[in-house]
Scaffold this motif. Structure first.
Motif, PDB file in Angstrom:
ATOM      1  N   PRO A 179       0.820  -1.225   0.000  1.00 55.72           N
ATOM      2  CA  PRO A 179       0.000   0.000   0.000  1.00 55.72           C
ATOM      3  C   PRO A 179       0.852   1.273   0.000  1.00 55.72           C
ATOM      4  N   ALA A 180       0.202   2.381  -0.323  1.00 55.19           N
ATOM      5  CA  ALA A 180       0.879   3.685  -0.289  1.00 55.19           C
ATOM      6  C   ALA A 180       1.293   3.993   1.151  1.00 55.19           C
ATOM      7  N   PRO A 181       2.465   4.606   1.344  1.00 50.07           N
ATOM      8  CA  PRO A 181       2.896   4.948   2.716  1.00 50.07           C
ATOM      9  C   PRO A 181       1.860   5.814   3.439  1.00 50.07           C
ATOM     10  N   GLU A 182       1.172   6.682   2.684  1.00 52.85           N
ATOM     11  CA  GLU A 182       0.158   7.559   3.306  1.00 52.85           C
ATOM     12  C   GLU A 182      -1.008   6.744   3.878  1.00 52.85           C
ATOM     13  N   SER A 183      -1.340   5.617   3.224  1.00 58.99           N
ATOM     14  CA  SER A 183      -2.433   4.784   3.730  1.00 58.99           C
ATOM     15  C   SER A 183      -2.049   4.155   5.068  1.00 58.99           C
ATOM     16  N   MET A 184      -0.789   3.732   5.165  1.00 59.52           N
ATOM     17  CA  MET A 184      -0.305   3.147   6.430  1.00 59.52           C
ATOM     18  C   MET A 184      -0.286   4.214   7.524  1.00 59.52           C
ATOM     19  N   GLU A 185       0.132   5.434   7.149  1.00 64.29           N
ATOM     20  CA  GLU A 185       0.139   6.531   8.133  1.00 64.29           C
ATOM     21  C   GLU A 185      -1.271   6.811   8.621  1.00 64.29           C
ATOM     22  N   LEU A 186      -2.232   6.775   7.693  1.00 63.02           N
ATOM     23  CA  LEU A 186      -3.633   6.999   8.072  1.00 63.02           C
ATOM     24  C   LEU A 186      -4.087   5.946   9.075  1.00 63.02           C
ATOM     25  N   LEU A 187      -3.792   4.666   8.798  1.00 63.05           N
ATOM     26  CA  LEU A 187      -4.235   3.600   9.694  1.00 63.05           C
ATOM     27  C   LEU A 187      -3.570   3.724  11.064  1.00 63.05           C
ATOM     28  N   ALA A 188      -2.291   4.103  11.083  1.00 65.77           N
ATOM     29  CA  ALA A 188      -1.605   4.314  12.364  1.00 65.77           C
ATOM     30  C   ALA A 188      -2.289   5.441  13.133  1.00 65.77           C
ATOM     31  N   ALA A 189      -2.702   6.504  12.418  1.00 64.27           N
ATOM     32  CA  ALA A 189      -3.380   7.635  13.059  1.00 64.27           C
ATOM     33  C   ALA A 189      -4.737   7.204  13.606  1.00 64.27           C
ATOM     34  N   GLU A 237      -6.300  11.896   2.240  1.00 64.51           N
ATOM     35  CA  GLU A 237      -6.955  11.966   0.925  1.00 64.51           C
ATOM     36  C   GLU A 237      -7.890  10.776   0.726  1.00 64.51           C
ATOM     37  N   PRO A 238      -8.966  10.987  -0.061  1.00 63.34           N
ATOM     38  CA  PRO A 238      -9.939   9.906  -0.283  1.00 63.34           C
ATOM     39  C   PRO A 238      -9.307   8.604  -0.771  1.00 63.34           C
ATOM     40  N   ARG A 239      -8.310   8.668  -1.671  1.00 60.92           N
ATOM     41  CA  ARG A 239      -7.754   7.398  -2.196  1.00 60.92           C
ATOM     42  C   ARG A 239      -7.026   6.618  -1.096  1.00 60.92           C
ATOM     43  N   HIS A 240      -6.413   7.325  -0.146  1.00 60.64           N
ATOM     44  CA  HIS A 240      -5.741   6.629   0.952  1.00 60.64           C
ATOM     45  C   HIS A 240      -6.762   6.077   1.954  1.00 60.64           C
ATOM     46  N   ARG A 241      -7.890   6.798   2.092  1.00 60.39           N
ATOM     47  CA  ARG A 241      -8.966   6.285   2.955  1.00 60.39           C
ATOM     48  C   ARG A 241      -9.525   4.992   2.377  1.00 60.39           C
ATOM     49  N   ARG A 242      -9.707   4.994   1.042  1.00 62.52           N
ATOM     50  CA  ARG A 242     -10.242   3.784   0.392  1.00 62.52           C
ATOM     51  C   ARG A 242      -9.282   2.611   0.546  1.00 62.52           C
ATOM     52  N   GLU A 243      -8.001   2.883   0.303  1.00 64.06           N
ATOM     53  CA  GLU A 243      -7.019   1.797   0.413  1.00 64.06           C
ATOM     54  C   GLU A 243      -6.923   1.314   1.864  1.00 64.06           C
ATOM     55  N   GLY A 244      -6.926   2.255   2.797  1.00 67.43           N
ATOM     56  CA  GLY A 244      -6.859   1.906   4.220  1.00 67.43           C
ATOM     57  C   GLY A 244      -8.049   1.059   4.635  1.00 67.43           C
ATOM     58  N   SER A 245      -9.250   1.430   4.182  1.00 69.78           N
ATOM     59  CA  SER A 245     -10.463   0.671   4.518  1.00 69.78           C
ATOM     60  C   SER A 245     -10.374  -0.762   4.017  1.00 69.78           C
ATOM     61  N   GLY A 246      -9.819  -0.923   2.812  1.00 70.59           N
ATOM     62  CA  GLY A 246      -9.667  -2.266   2.249  1.00 70.59           C
ATOM     63  C   GLY A 246      -8.746  -3.122   3.114  1.00 70.59           C
ATOM     64  N   LEU A 247      -7.652  -2.513   3.602  1.00 72.68           N
ATOM     65  CA  LEU A 247      -6.709  -3.260   4.453  1.00 72.68           C
ATOM     66  C   LEU A 247      -7.354  -3.616   5.795  1.00 72.68           C
ATOM     67  N   VAL A 248      -8.119  -2.671   6.361  1.00 66.70           N
ATOM     68  CA  VAL A 248      -8.783  -2.939   7.641  1.00 66.70           C
ATOM     69  C   VAL A 248      -9.799  -4.073   7.480  1.00 66.70           C
ATOM     70  N   ALA A 249     -10.565  -4.028   6.384  1.00 62.98           N
ATOM     71  CA  ALA A 249     -11.577  -5.071   6.146  1.00 62.98           C
ATOM     72  C   ALA A 249     -10.916  -6.441   6.004  1.00 62.98           C
TER      73      ALA A 249
END
Ligand SMILES: [Zn+2]
Length: 242
Positions: free
Chosen positions: A187-197, A210-222
């Motif tokens: 995943p994008a580093p920003e998505s990992m930062e979002l999940l850590a936050a 950003e929305p694209r990192h939220r989408r990618e983060g949600s997929g990883l959480v799911a």
């Protein structure tokens, strides 16, 4: 029969007979409890209206041999209106209630899960953050309480200091190049930062994502949630068989 009073969040309900309902709720002091609410499906039962999924109530129950019986329910907080008006918030609330139900066991105190769920429902109703972010934050923290804390910086397997470019649900999160199993996500580093936050409660950082990192983060959480829940359920079945 012993009588008790407790704060509770209704997780789900199902019909019992002609007029009754079985209410599964997470209580502050006793963990998950299943109790019968008698007569609540008759017309205009105010008592029944307080026992809908997502409602926070002060309940009084009689302890039964198999199921307890709810004798009183006073509303402590009703998030139903603001949550049901917003489809995204409504689906997020349902996903939180279902996850809470699956992560808790009857008869085991779960105060941290209670406090977390009550806070997340209040946040959804308040609308201060995007519903999907509130949901993902809730899921990551609920899994951490259950013993499945994901790592988003250091390697989940060997602890090597990150950030690392790979993520693997089975390994427990971020994974270094040495430990990286085949089939890991990148995943994008920003998505990992979002999940850590979201896990640590850094809302300033999460709200600015950003929305694209939220989408990618949600997929990883799911994916992370599904992997652990399936494995958890499977291990419980094995215990029952032996
Ligand atoms: Zn490693």
């Amino acid at each position: 029969m012993p009588l008790y009073r407790d704060a509770a969040i209704v997780l789900r309900t199902h019909k019992l007979g002609e007029a009754d309902r079985i209410v599964t709720m997470l209580t502050r002091g006793r963990g998950k409890v299943r109790a019968v609410a008698k007569g609540v499906r008759r017309t205009r039962s105010k008592f029944g209206a307080r026992l809908e999924p997502g409602m926070v109530v002060d309940v009084q129950c009689y302890e039964g041999r198999n199921l307890d019986t709810i004798t009183q329910a006073e509303s402590l907080a009703s998030y139903g209106d603001p949550i049901s008006r917003d489809y995204q918030a409504w689906t997020a609330a349902n996903a939180m209630l279902e996850t809470c139900d699956r992560l808790t066991e009857e008869g085991e105190p779960a105060l941290q899960q209670f406090v977390l769920l009550a806070g997340a429902l209040s946040s959804l109703a308040g609308g201060t953050h995007e519903a999907a972010l509130v949901l993902d934050s809730y899921l990551l923290r609920a899994m951490a309480i259950a013993g499945w804390a994901a790592s988003f910086h250091d390697c989940a397997r060997c602890g090597a200091s990150g950030p690392h470019p790979a993520f693997n649900v089975g390994a427990g999160g971020t994974i270094c190049p040495v430990c990286r199993p085949p089939g890991s996500a990148a995943p994008a580093p920003e998505s990992m930062e979002l999940l850590a936050a979201l896990l640590s409660g850094d809302w300033a950082c999460a709200d600015a994502s950003e929305p694209r990192h939220r989408r990618e983060g949600s997929g990883l959480v799911a994916a992370y949630l599904q992997w652990h829940l399936e494995r958890g359920v499977r291990s419980m079945r094995l215990v029952e068989r032996t």
